[in-house]
Design a protein around this motif. Structure first.
Motif, PDB file in Angstrom:
ATOM      1  N   THR A 197      15.921 -57.466  35.196  1.00 47.10           N
ATOM      2  CA  THR A 197      14.720 -57.876  34.470  1.00 47.10           C
ATOM      3  C   THR A 197      14.789 -57.229  33.092  1.00 47.10           C
ATOM      4  O   THR A 197      15.075 -56.035  32.978  1.00 47.10           O
ATOM      5  CB  THR A 197      13.443 -57.421  35.205  1.00 47.10           C
ATOM      6  OG1 THR A 197      13.424 -58.016  36.501  1.00 47.10           O
ATOM      7  CG2 THR A 197      12.191 -57.822  34.439  1.00 47.10           C
ATOM      8  N   ALA A 246      12.455 -56.664  29.693  1.00 47.12           N
ATOM      9  CA  ALA A 246      11.079 -56.709  29.225  1.00 47.12           C
ATOM     10  C   ALA A 246      10.993 -56.113  27.826  1.00 47.12           C
ATOM     11  O   ALA A 246      11.882 -55.382  27.396  1.00 47.12           O
ATOM     12  CB  ALA A 246      10.172 -55.927  30.182  1.00 47.12           C
ATOM     13  N   PRO A 287       4.263 -58.554  27.904  1.00 42.46           N
ATOM     14  CA  PRO A 287       4.674 -59.067  29.219  1.00 42.46           C
ATOM     15  C   PRO A 287       5.103 -60.537  29.204  1.00 42.46           C
ATOM     16  O   PRO A 287       5.898 -60.957  30.038  1.00 42.46           O
ATOM     17  CB  PRO A 287       3.447 -58.844  30.102  1.00 42.46           C
ATOM     18  CG  PRO A 287       2.303 -58.668  29.159  1.00 42.46           C
ATOM     19  CD  PRO A 287       2.869 -58.114  27.893  1.00 42.46           C
ATOM     20  N   GLN A 323       8.941 -61.127  29.201  1.00 50.20           N
ATOM     21  CA  GLN A 323       9.781 -60.673  30.310  1.00 50.20           C
ATOM     22  C   GLN A 323      10.635 -61.815  30.839  1.00 50.20           C
ATOM     23  O   GLN A 323      10.172 -62.947  30.979  1.00 50.20           O
ATOM     24  CB  GLN A 323       8.896 -60.127  31.428  1.00 50.20           C
ATOM     25  CG  GLN A 323       9.678 -59.617  32.610  1.00 50.20           C
ATOM     26  CD  GLN A 323       8.792 -58.885  33.591  1.00 50.20           C
ATOM     27  OE1 GLN A 323       8.357 -57.789  33.294  1.00 50.20           O
ATOM     28  NE2 GLN A 323       8.530 -59.499  34.729  1.00 50.20           N
ATOM     29  N   ARG A 324      11.917 -61.505  31.115  1.00 50.31           N
ATOM     30  CA  ARG A 324      12.851 -62.498  31.657  1.00 50.31           C
ATOM     31  C   ARG A 324      13.605 -61.899  32.841  1.00 50.31           C
ATOM     32  O   ARG A 324      13.861 -60.699  32.872  1.00 50.31           O
ATOM     33  CB  ARG A 324      13.860 -62.928  30.605  1.00 50.31           C
ATOM     34  CG  ARG A 324      13.236 -63.675  29.453  1.00 50.31           C
ATOM     35  CD  ARG A 324      14.297 -64.250  28.545  1.00 50.31           C
ATOM     36  NE  ARG A 324      13.685 -64.578  27.268  1.00 50.31           N
ATOM     37  CZ  ARG A 324      14.284 -64.505  26.109  1.00 50.31           C
ATOM     38  NH1 ARG A 324      15.549 -64.126  26.041  1.00 50.31           N
ATOM     39  NH2 ARG A 324      13.664 -64.808  24.993  1.00 50.31           N
ATOM     40  N   HIS A 325      13.971 -62.774  33.755  1.00 51.88           N
ATOM     41  CA  HIS A 325      14.716 -62.370  34.947  1.00 51.88           C
ATOM     42  C   HIS A 325      16.085 -63.041  34.921  1.00 51.88           C
ATOM     43  O   HIS A 325      16.194 -64.223  34.563  1.00 51.88           O
ATOM     44  CB  HIS A 325      13.966 -62.767  36.219  1.00 51.88           C
ATOM     45  CG  HIS A 325      12.591 -62.171  36.288  1.00 51.88           C
ATOM     46  ND1 HIS A 325      12.358 -60.882  36.696  1.00 51.88           N
ATOM     47  CD2 HIS A 325      11.380 -62.692  35.974  1.00 51.88           C
ATOM     48  CE1 HIS A 325      11.074 -60.631  36.648  1.00 51.88           C
ATOM     49  NE2 HIS A 325      10.448 -61.716  36.204  1.00 51.88           N
ATOM     50  N   ARG A 366      16.625 -52.897  35.405  1.00 49.44           N
ATOM     51  CA  ARG A 366      15.632 -53.266  34.393  1.00 49.44           C
ATOM     52  C   ARG A 366      16.004 -52.640  33.053  1.00 49.44           C
ATOM     53  O   ARG A 366      16.445 -51.499  32.991  1.00 49.44           O
ATOM     54  CB  ARG A 366      14.255 -52.775  34.830  1.00 49.44           C
ATOM     55  CG  ARG A 366      13.120 -53.152  33.900  1.00 49.44           C
ATOM     56  CD  ARG A 366      11.791 -52.633  34.448  1.00 49.44           C
ATOM     57  NE  ARG A 366      10.697 -53.053  33.620  1.00 49.44           N
ATOM     58  CZ  ARG A 366      10.042 -54.196  33.752  1.00 49.44           C
ATOM     59  NH1 ARG A 366      10.368 -55.043  34.694  1.00 49.44           N
ATOM     60  NH2 ARG A 366       9.041 -54.508  32.951  1.00 49.44           N
ATOM     61  N   THR A 426      14.057 -52.237  29.281  1.00 49.01           N
ATOM     62  CA  THR A 426      12.841 -52.455  28.492  1.00 49.01           C
ATOM     63  C   THR A 426      13.135 -52.096  27.046  1.00 49.01           C
ATOM     64  O   THR A 426      13.622 -51.000  26.763  1.00 49.01           O
ATOM     65  CB  THR A 426      11.676 -51.592  29.026  1.00 49.01           C
ATOM     66  OG1 THR A 426      11.473 -51.901  30.413  1.00 49.01           O
ATOM     67  CG2 THR A 426      10.392 -51.865  28.255  1.00 49.01           C
TER      68      THR A 426
END
Length: 165
Positions: free
Chosen positions: A34, A36, A41, A44-46, A161, A163
């Motif tokens: 993920t 971010a 928010p 955010q991409r998966h 993740r 960020t």
């Protein structure tokens, strides 16, 4: 007592068989990463492993912290992966692992050392037991000055993740 030992023996055998047949890599369509942007928010991409493999690939020859063996790591440049997010107001990346470890990577590292997010080592998928499926790799063979604790800490394995901060 022998029945108890027999029962324990069966449990140990089942454990070994179950782990011997576990998949070495996650299902290609399952989210493995993920990305971010702090306080945004909606951005955010998966990503699945298939998504990451569809991006332009690169290879780095590098060692791991505290090791001397050189591996061939395949993956995507962090700069390529994050290009669509833009760099305005981004100072660093917070890279988080499955085990809750996190490291801060200054954005300047992307320009200075071009680290990659690897998903293969020597052509093989990196299973969770091998600290995969994703691994931040710095070019420590080409830049021996990176073999310090600062960069060892930024070599995050089991990445889940990222960020942008």
């Amino acid at each position: 007592m022998s029945a108890f030992r027999h029962f324990i023996g069966i449990l140990v055998c089942l454990f070994i068989v179950m782990h011997a047949h576990s998949a070495p890599e996650p299902a290609a369509g399952r989210t493995v990463l993920t990305i971010a942007v702090k306080d945004q928010p909606q951005l955010q991409r998966h990503y699945s492993l298939r998504d990451l493999e569809a991006l332009p690939q690169t290879e780095r020859r590098s060692t791991l912290p505290e090791e001397t063996q050189v591996y061939g790591w395949q993956g995507v440049r962090l700069s390529t992966l994050l290009a669509s997010f833009g760099r305005a107001d981004v100072q660093r990346l917070r890279v988080e692992a499955l085990n809750d470890y996190s490291a801060l990577i200054p954005l300047s590292d992307l320009d200075d050392f071009d680290p990659i997010l690897a998903y293969r080592r020597d052509g093989q998928a990196i299973g969770i037991a091998e600290r995969g499926p994703l691994f931040v790799i710095y070019p420590m063979v080409d830049h021996p000055e990176l073999r310090t604790q600062v960069y060892f800490n930024r070599t995050v394995w089991q990445v889940s993740r990222i960020t942008l901060e």
